[in-house]
Design an enzyme around this catalytic site. Structure first.
Site, PDB file in Angstrom:
ATOM      1  N   ASN A  96       4.063  -2.695  -0.866  1.00  0.00           N
ATOM      2  CA  ASN A  96       4.636  -2.590   0.484  1.00  0.00           C
ATOM      3  C   ASN A  96       6.157  -2.406   0.474  1.00  0.00           C
ATOM      4  O   ASN A  96       6.753  -2.055   1.493  1.00  0.00           O
ATOM      5  CB  ASN A  96       4.242  -3.798   1.352  1.00  0.00           C
ATOM      6  CG  ASN A  96       2.779  -3.803   1.773  1.00  0.00           C
ATOM      7  OD1 ASN A  96       2.175  -4.860   1.952  1.00  0.00           O
ATOM      8  ND2 ASN A  96       2.184  -2.619   1.945  1.00  0.00           N
ATOM      9  N   ASP A 153      -5.179  -5.949   7.734  1.00  0.00           N
ATOM     10  CA  ASP A 153      -4.699  -4.569   7.810  1.00  0.00           C
ATOM     11  C   ASP A 153      -4.854  -4.018   9.229  1.00  0.00           C
ATOM     12  O   ASP A 153      -5.748  -4.431   9.968  1.00  0.00           O
ATOM     13  CB  ASP A 153      -5.491  -3.709   6.812  1.00  0.00           C
ATOM     14  CG  ASP A 153      -4.822  -2.369   6.542  1.00  0.00           C
ATOM     15  OD1 ASP A 153      -3.602  -2.240   6.786  1.00  0.00           O
ATOM     16  OD2 ASP A 153      -5.521  -1.450   6.083  1.00  0.00           O
TER      17      ASP A 153
END
Ligand code: IPE
Ligand code: IPE
Ligand code: MG
Length: 252
Positions: A79, A31
């Site tokens: 996502n 991330d």
């Protein structure tokens, strides 16, 4: 595992990692690409490009020190909520990564696998994944497990539905067991992660490996993924080696 090359690599490290107490399976939530790009005044796509570059040395290091499985969260079922341009950039980077790195990964003994609903990815990504998994299928040193269109809840639902398909019509005695769940997950046959690493400081698991992380040791670093490197990996493994894993029992 090839202990000699593992020792060689450990000799190059700051001498902190005990080779007898390595995590068998490391899972990483990669991330922070967007924040990295923002800080540099670059586009999010540029951040993802830098993020992909980091993967190569991390895979290489994991393979060298004797990790059996490395699972990386590359694209979640959530996502898809991102702008189409960013999704397209991520899919293009995936294809580029597989085309340019598969041969070298193969030469390092890495077998490429996936978890997640790969059938929901664009056709080009599916084709590149099929080629890479096929090309590396006979490698045995380490599994690089790419989590793509992956969500822990989606995986559990698909697992239970697969089990139902195999067991219909259900009689009164048939029950779902923990073993049946685990063996119908996308990760069937792999050990559960021992160590979960998340870069960029968020204290959450974001729908990653909900079942499999039951007793994983969690290591969160503030380092943004494009700045992550083998030194950071060693720090995470060293931290893991200081932990006392009790699995609900008592410390010896
Ligand atoms: C991780 O970086 C990569 C993917 C989720 C594909 P992010 O894009 O989430 O980066 P941040 O969290 O916005 O910094
Ligand atoms: C998790 O990161 C997914 C991947 C790294 C692929 P996100 O950036 O999507 O997670 P949230 O939105 O911060 O929970
Ligand atoms: Mg993020």
């Amino acid at each position: 595992m090839e202990t000699d090359s593992r020792k060689e690599s450990l000799a190059d490290s700051p001498g902190l990692i005990e080779s007898g107490n390595l995590p068998r399976h490391i899972a990483i939530i990669m991330d922070g690409n967007g924040r990295w790009a923002h800080r540099k005044g670059l586009s999010r796509a540029e951040g993802h490009r830098e993020g992909v570059k980091v993967l190569k040395p991390i895979v290489k290091e994991c393979s060298a020190i004797g990790i059996d499985v490395l699972t990386v969260y590359a694209f979640s079922t959530e996502n898809w909520a991102r702008p189409q341009g960013e999704i397209d950039a991520l899919m293009a980077l995936l294809v580029e990564f597989l085309r340019s790195e598969t041969a070298e990964l193969k030469s390092q003994g890495v077998r490429i696998q996936t978890i997640g609903n790969v059938a929901g990815l664009p056709a080009g990504a599916q084709a590149a994944l099929a080629a890479a998994t096929q090309e590396t299928a006979s490698q045995t040193r380490m599994v690089l497990n790419l989590a793509l269109n992956y969500g822990g809840r989606d995986e559990l639902v698909r697992a239970v539905n697969r089990w139902l398909d195999e067991n219909r019509p259900l009689d009164q005695e048939t029950c779902l067991t923990a073993h049946a769940v685990a063996s119908h997950l996308d990760t069937a046959g792999l050990p559960d992660p021992d160590l979960l690493i998340r870069s960029s400081g968020e204290m959450r698991i974001s729908n990653f490996l909900l079942w499999q992380l039951a007793y994983a040791e969690i290591y969160v670093t503030e380092t943004l993924w494009p700045d992550f490197d083998p030194v950071e990996l060693h720090k995470a493994i060293f931290a893991y080696q200081q932990r006392v894993r009790r699995f609900g029992g008592l410390r010896e």
